[in-house]
Design a protein around this motif. Structure first.
Motif, PDB file in Angstrom:
ATOM      1  N   TRP A   1       8.841  16.726   7.427  1.00  0.00           N
ATOM      2  CA  TRP A   1       8.644  15.215   7.171  1.00  0.00           C
ATOM      3  C   TRP A   1       9.146  14.692   8.198  1.00  0.00           C
ATOM      4  O   TRP A   1       8.972  13.733   8.578  1.00  0.00           O
ATOM      5  N   PHE A   2      10.168  14.651   8.028  1.00  0.00           N
ATOM      6  CA  PHE A   2      11.696  13.772   8.318  1.00  0.00           C
ATOM      7  C   PHE A   2      11.121  14.277  10.253  1.00  0.00           C
ATOM      8  O   PHE A   2      11.594  13.416  10.713  1.00  0.00           O
ATOM      9  N   LEU A   3      10.920  15.647  10.877  1.00  0.00           N
ATOM     10  CA  LEU A   3      10.573  15.575  12.397  1.00  0.00           C
ATOM     11  C   LEU A   3       9.832  14.581  12.184  1.00  0.00           C
ATOM     12  O   LEU A   3       9.449  13.449  13.891  1.00  0.00           O
ATOM     13  N   ARG A   4       8.579  14.511  11.296  1.00  0.00           N
ATOM     14  CA  ARG A   4       7.750  13.845  12.317  1.00  0.00           C
ATOM     15  C   ARG A   4       7.727  12.490  11.730  1.00  0.00           C
ATOM     16  O   ARG A   4       6.805  11.122  12.879  1.00  0.00           O
ATOM     17  N   ASN A   5       8.623  11.462  10.531  1.00  0.00           N
ATOM     18  CA  ASN A   5       8.145  10.256  10.459  1.00  0.00           C
ATOM     19  C   ASN A   5       9.428  10.120  10.820  1.00  0.00           C
ATOM     20  O   ASN A   5       9.608   8.352  10.325  1.00  0.00           O
ATOM     21  N   LEU A   6      11.234   9.945  11.302  1.00  0.00           N
ATOM     22  CA  LEU A   6      12.261   9.881  11.123  1.00  0.00           C
ATOM     23  C   LEU A   6      11.779   8.386  12.187  1.00  0.00           C
ATOM     24  O   LEU A   6      12.684   7.334  11.335  1.00  0.00           O
ATOM     25  N   ALA A   7      11.763   8.343  13.394  1.00  0.00           N
ATOM     26  CA  ALA A   7      11.392   7.581  14.205  1.00  0.00           C
ATOM     27  C   ALA A   7      10.876   6.288  13.724  1.00  0.00           C
ATOM     28  O   ALA A   7      10.346   5.764  14.305  1.00  0.00           O
ATOM     29  N   VAL A   8      10.151   5.761  12.539  1.00  0.00           N
ATOM     30  CA  VAL A   8       9.215   5.235  13.007  1.00  0.00           C
ATOM     31  C   VAL A   8       9.500   4.012  12.310  1.00  0.00           C
ATOM     32  O   VAL A   8       9.742   2.540  12.453  1.00  0.00           O
ATOM     33  N   ARG A   9      10.618   4.439  11.513  1.00  0.00           N
ATOM     34  CA  ARG A   9      11.707   3.403  10.924  1.00  0.00           C
ATOM     35  C   ARG A   9      13.554   3.301  11.629  1.00  0.00           C
ATOM     36  O   ARG A   9      14.165   2.419  11.568  1.00  0.00           O
ATOM     37  N   ASN A  10      13.770   4.155  12.575  1.00  0.00           N
ATOM     38  CA  ASN A  10      14.693   4.985  12.507  1.00  0.00           C
ATOM     39  C   ASN A  10      15.363   4.842  13.727  1.00  0.00           C
ATOM     40  O   ASN A  10      15.906   5.510  14.543  1.00  0.00           O
ATOM     41  N   ASN A  11      14.688   4.523  15.378  1.00  0.00           N
ATOM     42  CA  ASN A  11      13.584   5.188  16.467  1.00  0.00           C
ATOM     43  C   ASN A  11      15.514   4.757  16.875  1.00  0.00           C
ATOM     44  O   ASN A  11      15.469   5.446  18.231  1.00  0.00           O
ATOM     45  N   ASN A  12      15.995   3.095  15.945  1.00  0.00           N
ATOM     46  CA  ASN A  12      16.756   2.659  17.008  1.00  0.00           C
ATOM     47  C   ASN A  12      18.273   2.938  16.391  1.00  0.00           C
ATOM     48  O   ASN A  12      18.853   2.459  16.807  1.00  0.00           O
ATOM     49  N   HIS A  13      18.361   3.243  15.825  1.00  0.00           N
ATOM     50  CA  HIS A  13      19.844   3.892  14.912  1.00  0.00           C
ATOM     51  C   HIS A  13      19.897   4.742  15.848  1.00  0.00           C
ATOM     52  O   HIS A  13      19.986   6.001  16.508  1.00  0.00           O
ATOM     53  N   PRO A  14      21.901   4.158  15.873  1.00  0.00           N
ATOM     54  CA  PRO A  14      21.987   5.333  17.442  1.00  0.00           C
ATOM     55  C   PRO A  14      22.872   6.693  16.687  1.00  0.00           C
ATOM     56  O   PRO A  14      23.087   7.036  17.701  1.00  0.00           O
ATOM     57  N   LEU A  15      22.078   6.870  15.693  1.00  0.00           N
ATOM     58  CA  LEU A  15      22.443   8.716  15.437  1.00  0.00           C
ATOM     59  C   LEU A  15      21.170   8.919  15.127  1.00  0.00           C
ATOM     60  O   LEU A  15      21.033  10.314  14.808  1.00  0.00           O
ATOM     61  N   PHE A  16      20.128   8.890  16.200  1.00  0.00           N
ATOM     62  CA  PHE A  16      18.943   9.254  15.587  1.00  0.00           C
ATOM     63  C   PHE A  16      18.797  10.470  16.341  1.00  0.00           C
ATOM     64  O   PHE A  16      18.146  11.147  16.304  1.00  0.00           O
ATOM     65  N   GLU A  17      18.994  10.535  17.630  1.00  0.00           N
ATOM     66  CA  GLU A  17      19.176  11.703  18.189  1.00  0.00           C
ATOM     67  C   GLU A  17      19.917  12.841  17.344  1.00  0.00           C
ATOM     68  O   GLU A  17      18.943  14.219  17.090  1.00  0.00           O
ATOM     69  N   THR A  18      20.728  12.284  17.381  1.00  0.00           N
ATOM     70  CA  THR A  18      21.516  13.656  16.826  1.00  0.00           C
ATOM     71  C   THR A  18      20.880  14.203  15.416  1.00  0.00           C
ATOM     72  O   THR A  18      21.066  15.857  15.020  1.00  0.00           O
ATOM     73  N   THR A  19      20.288  13.796  14.396  1.00  0.00           N
ATOM     74  CA  THR A  19      19.822  13.285  13.360  1.00  0.00           C
ATOM     75  C   THR A  19      18.681  14.628  13.144  1.00  0.00           C
ATOM     76  O   THR A  19      18.414  15.812  12.696  1.00  0.00           O
ATOM     77  N   VAL A  20      18.229  14.023  14.480  1.00  0.00           N
ATOM     78  CA  VAL A  20      16.113  14.935  15.184  1.00  0.00           C
ATOM     79  C   VAL A  20      16.726  16.518  15.333  1.00  0.00           C
ATOM     80  O   VAL A  20      16.215  17.499  15.159  1.00  0.00           O
ATOM     81  N   GLU A  21      17.831  16.730  16.153  1.00  0.00           N
ATOM     82  CA  GLU A  21      18.520  17.821  16.730  1.00  0.00           C
ATOM     83  C   GLU A  21      19.001  18.733  15.331  1.00  0.00           C
ATOM     84  O   GLU A  21      18.911  19.881  15.436  1.00  0.00           O
ATOM     85  N   LEU A  22      19.353  18.151  14.670  1.00  0.00           N
ATOM     86  CA  LEU A  22      20.304  18.873  13.352  1.00  0.00           C
ATOM     87  C   LEU A  22      18.960  18.811  12.366  1.00  0.00           C
ATOM     88  O   LEU A  22      18.497  20.461  12.074  1.00  0.00           O
ATOM     89  N   LEU A  23      18.109  17.943  12.406  1.00  0.00           N
ATOM     90  CA  LEU A  23      16.163  18.566  11.461  1.00  0.00           C
ATOM     91  C   LEU A  23      15.458  19.552  12.306  1.00  0.00           C
ATOM     92  O   LEU A  23      14.877  20.858  11.880  1.00  0.00           O
ATOM     93  N   ARG A  24      15.704  20.159  13.369  1.00  0.00           N
ATOM     94  CA  ARG A  24      15.017  20.982  14.587  1.00  0.00           C
ATOM     95  C   ARG A  24      15.949  21.717  13.741  1.00  0.00           C
ATOM     96  O   ARG A  24      14.483  23.026  13.580  1.00  0.00           O
ATOM     97  N   TRP A  25      16.691  22.114  14.034  1.00  0.00           N
ATOM     98  CA  TRP A  25      18.018  23.251  13.691  1.00  0.00           C
ATOM     99  C   TRP A  25      17.110  24.119  12.070  1.00  0.00           C
ATOM    100  O   TRP A  25      17.164  25.167  12.166  1.00  0.00           O
ATOM    101  N   LEU A  26      17.336  22.916  11.198  1.00  0.00           N
ATOM    102  CA  LEU A  26      17.290  23.531   9.561  1.00  0.00           C
ATOM    103  C   LEU A  26      15.612  23.865   9.562  1.00  0.00           C
ATOM    104  O   LEU A  26      15.733  24.700   8.815  1.00  0.00           O
TER     105      LEU A  26
END
Length: 66
Positions: free
Chosen positions: A35-60
């Motif tokens: 769910w986070f992989l699909r929706n995290l960017a809606v409110r957090n795409n400008n967060h400085p750690l967004f890309e790092t978070t997405v990489e970890l979510l993909r791994w998980l």
């Protein structure tokens, strides 16, 4: 399957990162990685750690227990 310790470490890191973002608590409690992989960017795409978070979510998501 990933080493259990590695999985737990990455999960802990993601939970810490998500705590700094605008996300529904219910999704965090459920650890709904896909769910986070699909929706995290809606409110957090400008967060400085967004890309790092997405990489970890993909791994998980790839290594979660079935």
């Amino acid at each position: 399957m990933a080493d259990q310790t590695t999985y737990e470490q990455k999960q802990s890191k993601v939970l810490s990162l998500l705590a700094m973002m605008d996300v529904p608590p219910m999704r965090v409690e459920r650890r709904d990685w896909r769910w986070f992989l699909r929706n995290l960017a809606v409110r957090n795409n400008n967060h400085p750690l967004f890309e790092t978070t997405v990489e970890l979510l993909r791994w998980l998501a790839r290594n979660e227990k079935k």
